[in-house]
Design an enzyme around this catalytic site. Structure first.
Site, PDB file in Angstrom:
ATOM      1  N   TYR A  80    -107.938  15.576  42.486  1.00  0.00           N
ATOM      2  CA  TYR A  80    -106.678  16.039  41.888  1.00  0.00           C
ATOM      3  C   TYR A  80    -107.050  16.819  40.631  1.00  0.00           C
ATOM      4  O   TYR A  80    -107.650  16.243  39.712  1.00  0.00           O
ATOM      5  CB  TYR A  80    -105.801  14.857  41.492  1.00  0.00           C
ATOM      6  CG  TYR A  80    -105.120  14.179  42.667  1.00  0.00           C
ATOM      7  CD1 TYR A  80    -103.801  14.477  42.991  1.00  0.00           C
ATOM      8  CD2 TYR A  80    -105.790  13.239  43.448  1.00  0.00           C
ATOM      9  CE1 TYR A  80    -103.170  13.863  44.068  1.00  0.00           C
ATOM     10  CE2 TYR A  80    -105.166  12.623  44.519  1.00  0.00           C
ATOM     11  CZ  TYR A  80    -103.851  12.941  44.819  1.00  0.00           C
ATOM     12  OH  TYR A  80    -103.233  12.330  45.885  1.00  0.00           O
ATOM     13  N   PRO A 114     -95.247  15.114  46.935  1.00  0.00           N
ATOM     14  CA  PRO A 114     -96.423  14.512  47.589  1.00  0.00           C
ATOM     15  C   PRO A 114     -97.583  14.149  46.663  1.00  0.00           C
ATOM     16  O   PRO A 114     -98.590  13.616  47.132  1.00  0.00           O
ATOM     17  CB  PRO A 114     -96.835  15.574  48.616  1.00  0.00           C
ATOM     18  CG  PRO A 114     -96.197  16.830  48.184  1.00  0.00           C
ATOM     19  CD  PRO A 114     -94.985  16.484  47.393  1.00  0.00           C
ATOM     20  N   LYS A 151     -97.072   9.281  48.788  1.00  0.00           N
ATOM     21  CA  LYS A 151     -96.261   8.112  49.110  1.00  0.00           C
ATOM     22  C   LYS A 151     -95.244   8.319  50.233  1.00  0.00           C
ATOM     23  O   LYS A 151     -94.714   7.338  50.771  1.00  0.00           O
ATOM     24  CB  LYS A 151     -95.483   7.649  47.848  1.00  0.00           C
ATOM     25  CG  LYS A 151     -96.362   7.012  46.822  1.00  0.00           C
ATOM     26  CD  LYS A 151     -96.921   5.678  47.300  1.00  0.00           C
ATOM     27  CE  LYS A 151     -98.156   5.270  46.538  1.00  0.00           C
ATOM     28  NZ  LYS A 151     -99.352   5.063  47.304  1.00  0.00           N
TER      29      LYS A 151
END
Ligand code: FAD
Length: 392
Positions: A204, A296, A300
């Site tokens: 990320y 997103p 989840k």
């Protein structure tokens, strides 16, 4: 017009509707799945890919996790990249040994369809549900249009598992339905590429040019995302521009480039948070994306949908087989408690990782990121929510 009778009419053959059908079949409750699209279409639709620890165990427990366990990629950590530095969050160390499994949503959909068809359970693809009637009476009716004409399904309960643009929540009167919504000022451009993953774990990245996510679906297929303006179009993003931007946003000194390859699929998805309350109206029960949407960033959406179904299947079986209505009465409140926790986590991840035009907001984002990498307590909260928020 063809007429059919069943106990539960399920609208939608996404992960939610198909898992519900599977659990009801196992419990001997008659059900029909009605799906607008073709089987080929739903089996190829590329979307989620991160499955929580408890959800994997639950799918295995109910006989739907055999290929998932064999082919899914188990991950023990994720990377957070910001200020051109990478930090590993050791998920399983922080979350009591729990992990996440990377397995494409369309693969789970294929597995659930195969199980359903092997049992001969009624499944109508290319049937668009156009109306839900008599939802507050004793015998609701579902009307659909299929290739051979109109279909009328009489049932005891309707499960609205038809995603965010379906007919289910639209059938709840405005005087009953409360819709809570937030739209974010960015979207995700997602690609699926024939390229071996550059790293073993998801990355990320918060870069001053925007968000990026590196993920994978198999040892030969990568799934990558770029945060873009909501008004962006795919035409403005030829392959070279996508790869250039991914390399800029994901680069560190030790790994300057990602592996590139032919792009097999691409899409732009708006970032939204939505909660519809209540998740029940008379004999209509809504589940999954039909009832709530999360951006997103927290991975989840599919997990929440499958979590709803575990609660709903038990409630419907107790009602239909034992005449016990307590779980069904509690269905909406039981799910919404977990749904709001997932909304909070998804909002936290989204706000932390997407740079803003507002300097104050950017300062807050940096403080949050530094806290996650510096504080074991903060990293533990992230890891536990990421691995097993639904706690199935
Ligand atoms: C780009 C992207 C990335 C994502 N990444 C993740 C992730 O990493 N992890 C995660 O957990 N989630 C993720 N999600 C979210 C996840 O894909 C959804 O939450 C999930 O699909 C919800 O499942 P569902 O069964 O509720 O709805 P859906 O999968 O939307 O299924 C609904 C079904 O109903 C059908 N339908 C609709 N209307 C009708 C009608 N009138 N009649 C009959 N059928 C109808 C639709 O065709 C569809 O097949 C992502 C989503 C997107 C878009």
């Amino acid at each position: 017009m063809e007429e059919v009778r069943t106990q539960v009419a399920i609208v939608g053959a996404g992960p939610a509707g198909l898992l519900l059908g599977h659990l009801l079949e196992r419990a001997g409750v008659a059900n029909v799945v009605l799906e607008h699209r073709s089987r080929e279409y739903v089996e190829q639709r590329v979307r989620a890919g991160v499955i929580e620890y408890g959800v994997v165990n639950f799918l295995e427990e109910v006989g739907a996790g055999e290929r998932l366990r064999r082919e899914g990629l188990t991950h023990h950590g994720v990377e957070l990249r910001f200020d051109h530095t990478t930090h590993r969050v050791a998920l399983s160390d922080l979350a009591d040994g729990k992990t996440i499994t990377v397995y494409g949503q369309q693969e789970l959909v294929k597995d659930l369809i195969a199980l359903r068809l092997a049992l001969g359970a009624p499944t109508r693809f290319e049937h668009e549900v156009v109306a839900l009637e008599d939802l507050t009476g004793t015998t609701p009716v579902v009307r659909a249009k299929g290739p051979e004409g109109e279909l009328r399904v009489e049932c005891e309960f309707v499960a609205g598992c038809d995603g965010s643009f379906g007919v289910a929540t639209r059938s709840i009167p405005g005087s009953t339905l409360r819709r809570h919504e937030r739209t974010y000022p960015f979207a995700w451009l997602g690609i699926l590429a024939e390229a071996a993953p550059t790293t073993e774990e998801l990355i990320y990245a918060r870069h001053e040019r925007g968000f990026a996510l590196y993920s994978m679906r198999s040892p030969t297929v990568s799934r990558l995302y770029l945060g873009v303006e909501p008004s962006e179009t795919l035409e403005a993003w030829p392959d070279d521009r996508i790869w250039e931007e991914l390399n800029l946003r994901l680069a560190t000194e030790s790994s300057p480039n990602v592996n590139e390859g032919p792009i097999m699929e691409r899409s732009i998805t708006a970032m939204r948070s939505v909660v519809c309350e209540p998740m029940r109206y008379g004999r209509l029960l809504v589940a999954g994306d039909a009832a709530h949407i999360v951006p997103p960033t927290g991975a989840k959406g599919m997990n929440l949908a499958l979590g709803d179904i575990r609660v709903l299947a038990r409630a419907l079986v107790a009602q239909i087989r034992e005449g016990d209505n307590r779980l069904l009465e509690a269905y909406s409140a039981t799910c919404l408690e977990r749904v709001w926790r997932a909304e909070e986590f998804s909002n936290y991840m989204t706000q932390m990782l997407h740079p803003s035009n507002d300097d104050f907001e950017n300062g807050v984002q940096h403080a949050r990121l530094r806290q996650v990498v510096a504080s074991r307590e903060a990293a533990t909260v992230l890891a536990r929510n990421y691995c097993d928020l639904n706690g199935l």
